[in-house]
Design an enzyme around this catalytic site. Structure first.
Site: not given
Ligand code: PLP
Length: 381
Positions: A49, A101, A173, A198
């Protein structure tokens, strides 16, 4: 390694041959614990961890790709977001672009809102609008650029300068752009968040996240929280993300070529009302995107003229899977209003322009001609 070009760092940063065996590819260190020579005498790892060599390789690689000194990998993008928002004390203030998001909005409002976090959402993409929202208590500005799903672009450099003058941190982000197309730290941001689920992983087979920064104090605080709260990725997932990252550059270039062709096709289609793609000259963020990004990415959103055709569009799609998420090799189509953005109150959705006619495409790596044929069929009334 830091002076090497992006594609080289993607394949080699943090990934020297394994010191104990010479394995060229970083092994999946599937172990929860590490045997110590004597109590307290170890090789830098004690418990997975706290730290695991496969995850360390991923963290070093992610930091390198963003031009950052430090990287932390998390079990999801949401866990990474949580680690950043957790830097704030109750009563502190956060300024966010209003189109964030859905899960980020939910975390701000329903988790941290309950513990005294105050959030101001800025509707306007002009930097002055952010300056107006800053108060002496504003600790953090939260930006997504390009935004989801309307692909708005914010001037990261201008907003970061205004925030710095107020003693406020800026986090971007960077999930949609990826570190290949945009490096927010170089534009003055303090922190970058990713959902590695992603494009970074790129193969739609895991959930992961990351935070990178060059600020040692912020890194230490978040590393403490990463260990304390424990939302870490497994060694196997860390290894898969590292494997995905090796092809990030060529994947992004191909995603983008496909997205360009699809955006032009949609723009010339009689059933389509409006196309949202920063690569198009008429997109309000086009010039800014050219300035702060290396390309416009693989996401294309559009509205249909007639909302009655939305159901049949999704039903007739064949190659595009109707699914949430994005950034994988396979093309996905999503209806933000009922899927990814359903958690946002209807009133707010409407104000943002997330209407029932809006469709979001994640353009995959299939042949663009086949994708266009699929859209053509689905758009037939
Ligand atoms: C998918 C996404 C998130 C969240 O990520 P997870 O891996 O689903 O928890 C945050 N910001 C953006 C722009 C995203 O596309």
């Amino acid at each position: 390694m830091q002076h090497k070009k992006f594609a080289t760092r993607a394949i080699h940063a943090g990934q020297e041959a394994d010191p104990s065996t010479g394995a060229t590819i970083i092994p999946i260190y599937a172990t929860s614990t590490f045997t110590q020579e004597a109590p307290g005498k170890h090789k830098g790892y004690e418990y997975s961890r706290t730290g695991n060599p496969t995850r360390s390789a991923l963290e070093e690689c992610l930091a390198s790709l963003e031009g950052a000194r430090y990287g932390l990998a998390f079990a999801s993008g949401s866990a990474a977001t949580d680690a950043v928002v957790n830097l704030l004390e109750p009563g502190e203030h956060l300024v966010s672009c209003s189109e964030v998001y859905g899960g980020t909005f939910r975390l701000f409002s329903s988790v941290y809102g309950r513990r005294g976090l105050r959030v101001t959402y800025v509707d306007d993409s002009r930097p002055e609008a952010f300056a107006m929202a800053l108060t002496p208590k504003t600790r953090l500005v939260w930006l997504e650029s390009p935004t989801n799903p309307l692909l708005n672009i914010f001037d990261i450099q201008a907003i970061a300068t205004l925030a710095r003058n107020n003693g406020t941190l800026v986090v971007v982000d960077n999930t949609f752009a990826t570190p290949y197309l945009q490096n927010p730290l170089a534009l003055g941001a303090d922190l970058v968040v990713h959902s590695t689920t992603k494009y970074l992983n790129g193969h739609s087979d895991l959930i992961g996240g990351a935070v990178v920064t060059s600020d040692q104090a912020l890194h230490k605080e978040m590393a403490f929280y990463q260990n304390a709260a424990g939302a870490v990725p497994s060694p196997f997932d860390s290894w898969l993300i590292l494997r995905g990252i090796k092809t990030l550059k060529i994947r992004m270039e191909a995603h983008q070529r496909g997205a360009d062709q699809i955006a032009s096709f949609l723009q010339n289609h009689a059933s389509v009302e409006k196309v949202y793609y920063p690569g198009l000259k008429q997109h309000p963020g086009h010039e800014l995107a050219l300035k702060q990004m290396k390309g416009q990415g693989g996401m294309v959103s559009f509205t249909l003229k007639n909302s009655a055709n939305v159901d049949s569009f999704f039903r007739k799609l064949n190659l595009f899977a109707v699914a949430e998420s994005l950034g994988g090799v396979e093309s996905l189509a999503c209806h933000p209003c009922t899927m990814t953005h359903a958690t946002i109150p209807e009133e707010k959705r409407k104000a943002l322009g997330i209407t029932p006619q809006l469709i979001r495409l994640s353009v995959g790596l299939e042949d663009p001609a086949d994708l266009i044929e699929d859209l053509q069929e689905a758009l037939k009334a």
